[in-house]
Write a protein that holds these residues in place. Sequence first.
Motif, PDB file in Angstrom:
ATOM      1  N   VAL A   1      19.053  24.094   3.208  1.00  0.00           N
ATOM      2  CA  VAL A   1      18.962  24.123   4.668  1.00  0.00           C
ATOM      3  C   VAL A   1      17.719  24.881   5.111  1.00  0.00           C
ATOM      4  CG1 VAL A   1      20.078  24.894   6.797  1.00  0.00           C
ATOM      5  CG2 VAL A   1      21.462  23.918   4.947  1.00  0.00           C
ATOM      6  N   ASP A   2      17.487  26.060   4.531  1.00  0.00           N
ATOM      7  CA  ASP A   2      16.334  26.876   4.937  1.00  0.00           C
ATOM      8  C   ASP A   2      15.013  26.143   4.684  1.00  0.00           C
ATOM      9  OD1 ASP A   2      18.060  28.890   5.677  1.00  0.00           O
ATOM     10  OD2 ASP A   2      17.874  30.001   3.796  1.00  0.00           O
ATOM     11  N   GLU A   3      14.920  25.488   3.530  1.00  0.00           N
ATOM     12  CA  GLU A   3      13.697  24.746   3.216  1.00  0.00           C
ATOM     13  C   GLU A   3      13.503  23.576   4.177  1.00  0.00           C
ATOM     14  OE1 GLU A   3      11.650  22.271  -0.513  1.00  0.00           O
ATOM     15  OE2 GLU A   3      13.716  23.016  -0.650  1.00  0.00           O
ATOM     16  N   ARG A   4      14.578  22.888   4.484  1.00  0.00           N
ATOM     17  CA  ARG A   4      14.475  21.722   5.362  1.00  0.00           C
ATOM     18  C   ARG A   4      14.134  22.140   6.804  1.00  0.00           C
ATOM     19  NH1 ARG A   4      17.204  16.785   4.660  1.00  0.00           N
ATOM     20  NH2 ARG A   4      17.641  17.490   2.538  1.00  0.00           N
ATOM     21  N   VAL A   5      14.697  23.248   7.258  1.00  0.00           N
ATOM     22  CA  VAL A   5      14.361  23.750   8.597  1.00  0.00           C
ATOM     23  C   VAL A   5      12.864  24.024   8.692  1.00  0.00           C
ATOM     24  CG1 VAL A   5      14.620  25.710  10.169  1.00  0.00           C
ATOM     25  CG2 VAL A   5      16.646  24.676   9.139  1.00  0.00           C
ATOM     26  N   GLU A   6      12.313  24.609   7.652  1.00  0.00           N
ATOM     27  CA  GLU A   6      10.880  24.902   7.637  1.00  0.00           C
ATOM     28  C   GLU A   6      10.052  23.624   7.651  1.00  0.00           C
ATOM     29  OE1 GLU A   6       7.691  27.212   8.086  1.00  0.00           O
ATOM     30  OE2 GLU A   6       9.780  27.912   8.065  1.00  0.00           O
TER      31      GLU A   6
END
Length: 537
Positions: free
Chosen positions: A276-281
């Motif tokens: 999730v964190d990578e995709r948000v970025e």
Amino acid sequence: MAKYGVPNSSTSHLIFLATICLLPILLLFVFRKRTKSKQSSARLLPPGPKPWPFINNIHQLIFKKKPFYQWIHHFMEEKKTHIACVRFGDVHVIPIVSPNIALEVVRKNDVTFASRPTSFAAHMFSKGYKSAALTPSGDQWKKMRKILTSEIVCPKRHRFFHEKRAEEANHILHYVFNKAKRFEQVDIRVVARHYCGNVIRKLVFNKRYFSKPVHDGGPGADEIEHVNAMFTSLEYLYAFSISDYYPQLIGLNLDGHETFIIAACETFKKFHDPIVDERVELWRENQEREPEDFLDILIMLRDQEGRPLLTPDEIKAQSIEIMIAAVDNPSNAVEWILAEMMKNPDILQKAVNEIDYVVGKDRLVQEADIPRLNYLKACIREAFRLHPMDPFNVPHVAMEDTKLAGYFIPKGSHVLLSRVGLGRNPDIWHEPLEFKPERHLDVGRSDVVLAEPDMRFISFSTGRRGCIALNLGTAMAVMLLARLLQGFSWSMPHGLSTIDLVESYKNLKLAKPLVLQAEPRLPLCMYTPEKCLEAAV
């Protein structure tokens, strides 16, 4: 002086005055008694076990010799009641086994019962009530449910993600084939849960594996851990923990539930959060990307001012909820169906004959075939009726004082629609403990559906708090069963003459995982991943 017991005038005067003075008091007493009686009648609770002073029925939850659902259903059978009331702390728990009363909850009083209880488990899995299904009624629930219905499980998205579901149907066929060609026994529970885990991971994260793929197509250690966490979550989410009714006890872990809940949350955090964190970025850097999965859709949503509509915590909470909501019913139903088919080969043959007639053996069964696979869907309906995964549906909470079946239901009551009580109700079903798919074949209808709006059993719950992913749940359950029956001939392992259809002590799944022998029944070229795609056309 009185004579022969007759009062004189002075005595009569005193009695008259006393009567005049006491009459209002007597009338007031009678009036209050009648009023209290009427109020008591108007606030008559459903029948229930006699509570103890101060602690009500909590001792029966703590010291019971059998699971709560067995204990309360036994009480209801003894009292011959379709609705009951058990007091745990200040909470009235209201179990229901009648379709008519259940319809009062989800239709007549749908708005009143449109909330969810708070608990340690629900708070943890929803990250502080930031998701949809676990969140009590209010603005956050309305916001998240609107997003799900309009952006995630709407017909447009269901069609858009068809290829991902089809790919996993091909994948599970290839995995079982690899087991069969080595003459290995097939654990149906592993297969069913692996398939459901693959489908929902592919839809949410566009991933089948979190790390390296396994050479035979089976689950790796990470995938096994992930699926186990999902089923642990479901087992302890509404498990009648003591702290559900005495919130001040949260943290003491008196019944051990908190240990399992925290461990499951840590597993989700380990696997979900980095994705999730990578995709948000990535979406911060490029907002023109095309969405590939549910996660992309949740991230790309914007408010009227162009800001992200959801926070990372809301996205993570909703991702967990989508996953745990998708895996249990299809996998449990298919395992039970195959177990019942081993007991009754005629049912197995009828289902296989239908697939051969509708689809044949020169192509693989597809979602487009589902409307014509009526006997197969009747088998799934019968599994939902007789063999639900859990004894009760997710609790409804009364948001105000109301009535059900003429009984008073106080505000804050937890209303439990009994899956086992509805589905096995002898007043509704003939031979309720027998597995008979034919009972769902209505000669007046051309299409059997898995939904049951009349609440004679619960497949996909209805109402404001009902399941919104009927199409996805139907596709997953039917495709899993259809591919297993089309692709393989099933038999009991060598040396085993019968299948033990015993339920688990904790819930209603099979006590022991179903293990069978599989033999391919299609041309061998159709089992490779590449040929699966060709055969799907």
